[in-house]
Write a protein that holds these residues in place. Structure first.
Motif, PDB file in Angstrom:
ATOM      1  N   LEU A  15       8.808   2.857   3.831  1.00 55.17           N
ATOM      2  CA  LEU A  15       8.457   1.454   3.611  1.00 55.17           C
ATOM      3  C   LEU A  15       8.874   0.550   4.768  1.00 55.17           C
ATOM      4  O   LEU A  15       8.533  -0.627   4.790  1.00 55.17           O
ATOM      5  N   ARG A  48       3.482   5.152  -3.334  1.00 56.65           N
ATOM      6  CA  ARG A  48       2.222   4.784  -2.679  1.00 56.65           C
ATOM      7  C   ARG A  48       1.359   3.918  -3.608  1.00 56.65           C
ATOM      8  O   ARG A  48       0.756   2.941  -3.173  1.00 56.65           O
ATOM      9  N   LEU A  51       2.867   0.470  -3.820  1.00 58.31           N
ATOM     10  CA  LEU A  51       2.572  -0.258  -2.591  1.00 58.31           C
ATOM     11  C   LEU A  51       1.119  -0.734  -2.578  1.00 58.31           C
ATOM     12  O   LEU A  51       0.835  -1.886  -2.233  1.00 58.31           O
ATOM     13  N   THR A  55      -0.648  -4.613  -2.286  1.00 59.44           N
ATOM     14  CA  THR A  55      -1.326  -4.874  -1.028  1.00 59.44           C
ATOM     15  C   THR A  55      -2.334  -6.000  -1.202  1.00 59.44           C
ATOM     16  O   THR A  55      -3.167  -5.961  -2.098  1.00 59.44           O
TER      17      THR A  55
END
Length: 75
Positions: A15, A48, A51, A55
Motif C-alpha cells: 500500500l 486488493r 483498495l 479508488t
C-alpha cells in the motif's frame, strides 16, 4: 489455489504506507485482516478488493486538467 496472506510489513509495502498508517487503516478505515493466534495477517485478495472499493475515478465526460488553469497560463 490458496490465498496469499501478507504480513503487516508486506501489506504496508504493497500500500506504500508506514506501519503506523497501516494500523490506522486497519482500526479506522476497515482494512481487512485476520488473526492467526497472535499474528495479524492481511489476505491479499481482500486488501486488493478493499483498495478497489476506495479508488476514485474521473466521471465519464469529465476532463482532467491537472496543472492546467487559466490563472497559470497553461492550456
Amino acid at each position: 489455489m490458496t490465498e496469499r496472506l501478507l504480513t503487516a510489513h508486506e501489506c504496508a509495502q504493497f500500500l506504500r504506507v508506514s506501519r503506523r498508517h497501516l494500523d490506522r487503516l486497519k482500526a479506522v478505515e476497515g482494512l481487512p485482516f485476520v488473526r492467526l493466534g497472535r499474528r495479524v495477517l492481511f489476505p491479499e485478495i481482500a486488501v486488493r478488493q478493499w483498495l478497489q472499493s476506495r479508488t476514485e475515478s474521473i466521471h465519464p465526460g469529465a476532463q482532467a486538467n491537472y496543472g492546467s488553469t487559466p490563472e497559470n497560463g497553461r492550456d
